[in-house]
Design a protein around this motif. Sequence first.
Motif, short mmCIF file in Angstrom:
data_model
loop_
_atom_site.label_atom_id
_atom_site.label_comp_id
_atom_site.label_asym_id
_atom_site.label_seq_id
_atom_site.Cartn_x
_atom_site.Cartn_y
_atom_site.Cartn_z
N VAL A 175 -2.35 -5.99 -44.94
CA VAL A 175 -1.29 -4.98 -44.97
C VAL A 175 -0.25 -5.28 -43.89
CG1 VAL A 175 -0.74 -2.55 -44.58
CG2 VAL A 175 -2.70 -3.18 -45.99
N ALA A 176 -0.72 -5.56 -42.69
CA ALA A 176 0.19 -5.88 -41.60
C ALA A 176 0.96 -7.16 -41.89
CB ALA A 176 -0.58 -6.01 -40.29
N HIS A 177 0.27 -8.15 -42.44
CA HIS A 177 0.94 -9.42 -42.72
C HIS A 177 2.05 -9.26 -43.74
CE1 HIS A 177 0.88 -13.84 -44.01
NE2 HIS A 177 1.28 -13.82 -42.74
N ARG A 178 1.79 -8.50 -44.80
CA ARG A 178 2.83 -8.27 -45.80
C ARG A 178 4.00 -7.50 -45.21
NH1 ARG A 178 -1.70 -7.47 -49.32
NH2 ARG A 178 -1.65 -5.22 -48.91
N SER A 179 3.71 -6.53 -44.37
CA SER A 179 4.77 -5.75 -43.74
C SER A 179 5.66 -6.62 -42.87
CB SER A 179 4.16 -4.62 -42.89
OG SER A 179 5.16 -3.92 -42.18
N LEU A 180 5.05 -7.50 -42.11
CA LEU A 180 5.81 -8.38 -41.24
C LEU A 180 6.62 -9.39 -42.04
CD1 LEU A 180 3.00 -8.78 -38.60
CD2 LEU A 180 5.27 -7.88 -38.10
N MET A 181 6.03 -9.91 -43.11
CA MET A 181 6.76 -10.86 -43.96
C MET A 181 7.96 -10.19 -44.62
SD MET A 181 3.73 -13.11 -45.75
CE MET A 181 4.92 -14.08 -46.66
N HIS A 182 7.80 -8.93 -45.05
CA HIS A 182 8.91 -8.20 -45.66
C HIS A 182 10.02 -7.93 -44.66
CE1 HIS A 182 6.11 -6.52 -49.03
NE2 HIS A 182 6.54 -7.74 -49.29
N SER A 183 9.67 -7.97 -43.37
CA SER A 183 10.67 -7.79 -42.32
C SER A 183 11.30 -9.12 -41.91
CB SER A 183 10.03 -7.13 -41.09
OG SER A 183 9.52 -5.86 -41.41
N GLY A 184 10.91 -10.18 -42.59
CA GLY A 184 11.50 -11.49 -42.31
C GLY A 184 10.81 -12.28 -41.23
N LEU A 185 9.60 -11.87 -40.83
CA LEU A 185 8.88 -12.57 -39.77
C LEU A 185 7.76 -13.42 -40.36
CD1 LEU A 185 8.50 -9.86 -36.98
CD2 LEU A 185 10.24 -11.63 -37.19
N ASP A 186 7.72 -14.66 -39.97
CA ASP A 186 6.64 -15.57 -40.35
C ASP A 186 5.68 -15.61 -39.17
OD1 ASP A 186 4.99 -17.45 -41.41
OD2 ASP A 186 6.37 -19.14 -41.14
N VAL A 187 4.57 -14.87 -39.27
CA VAL A 187 3.67 -14.71 -38.13
C VAL A 187 2.27 -15.15 -38.50
CG1 VAL A 187 5.04 -12.77 -37.28
CG2 VAL A 187 3.03 -12.33 -38.71
N PRO A 188 1.46 -15.48 -37.50
CA PRO A 188 0.06 -15.81 -37.78
C PRO A 188 -0.72 -14.56 -38.20
CG PRO A 188 0.47 -15.82 -35.41
CD PRO A 188 1.80 -15.67 -36.07
N LYS A 189 -1.76 -14.77 -38.97
CA LYS A 189 -2.62 -13.68 -39.43
C LYS A 189 -4.06 -13.99 -39.07
CE LYS A 189 -4.01 -13.31 -43.72
NZ LYS A 189 -4.14 -13.06 -45.18
N VAL A 190 -4.78 -12.96 -38.62
CA VAL A 190 -6.22 -13.10 -38.38
C VAL A 190 -6.96 -12.09 -39.24
CG1 VAL A 190 -5.96 -13.99 -36.04
CG2 VAL A 190 -6.16 -11.51 -36.39
N ARG A 191 -8.22 -12.33 -39.43
CA ARG A 191 -9.08 -11.44 -40.22
C ARG A 191 -9.14 -10.08 -39.55
NH1 ARG A 191 -12.54 -8.47 -42.64
NH2 ARG A 191 -14.39 -9.25 -43.74
N HIS A 192 -9.10 -9.02 -40.34
CA HIS A 192 -9.29 -7.68 -39.80
C HIS A 192 -10.75 -7.54 -39.36
CE1 HIS A 192 -9.21 -3.33 -39.40
NE2 HIS A 192 -7.90 -3.37 -39.52
N PRO A 193 -11.02 -6.89 -38.22
CA PRO A 193 -12.41 -6.82 -37.74
C PRO A 193 -13.30 -5.86 -38.51
CG PRO A 193 -10.94 -5.64 -36.25
CD PRO A 193 -10.06 -6.35 -37.24
#
Length: 216
Positions: A175-193
Amino acid sequence: MTDAVSGFVERLAAVPTVPGRNNFLDHTVPDNALRRRNLELYLQEMLDRAPKVLLLGEAPGFRGMRITGVPFTNRTMFQGPANGFGLFGPGKGYSLPADAAGVAAEPTATVMWDVLAELQFLPLLWSACPWHTHIPGKPQSNRTPTAADARLGTSFWQSLAELFHIDTVVAVGNVAHRSLMHSGLDVPKVRHPAHGGRSGFKNGLAELLEAGVISR
């Protein structure tokens, strides 16, 4: 408390509660004043520590931030000894509202802080949707935030990134990764704990630290 922190919390508290999304900081419930105060304490202490990495999760759970007002925490953290970073615990000024009594501790919060302590890595914690999303009519449940929920939360994590002069944002979960990508940010993603994700979460952060993508 700095005006920036107080203003941020008040702006967050002004978002109305709607069916399926509870703003546990709003002014309609008296106990929410304790949660607002707890969040202000956390953000101010983190400002003093000047983290450069923001870990962005999905949304608060009904046994976690929904109760405490602080990202990735549960009631036992406020009642037990301070964690490895000297945060929370007795004497730190945090208070639990009356409706915290008898609520089981959020396990994801415990895993989060145990892993961060093991790695000696203290980032700022937040969520793509900073309100409790639940099944309508069932407040004691958790619901995966929709894209609309996350869009509503975008300006808040952006404000924190600016306030803290964050260098790197890491998505914790899809969810966080999609939100950040929709904001134009290419960020690393880690597994949710959550749901058995402890080792994947820890290994993902350890790899980013070792590669120098994020720093302590």
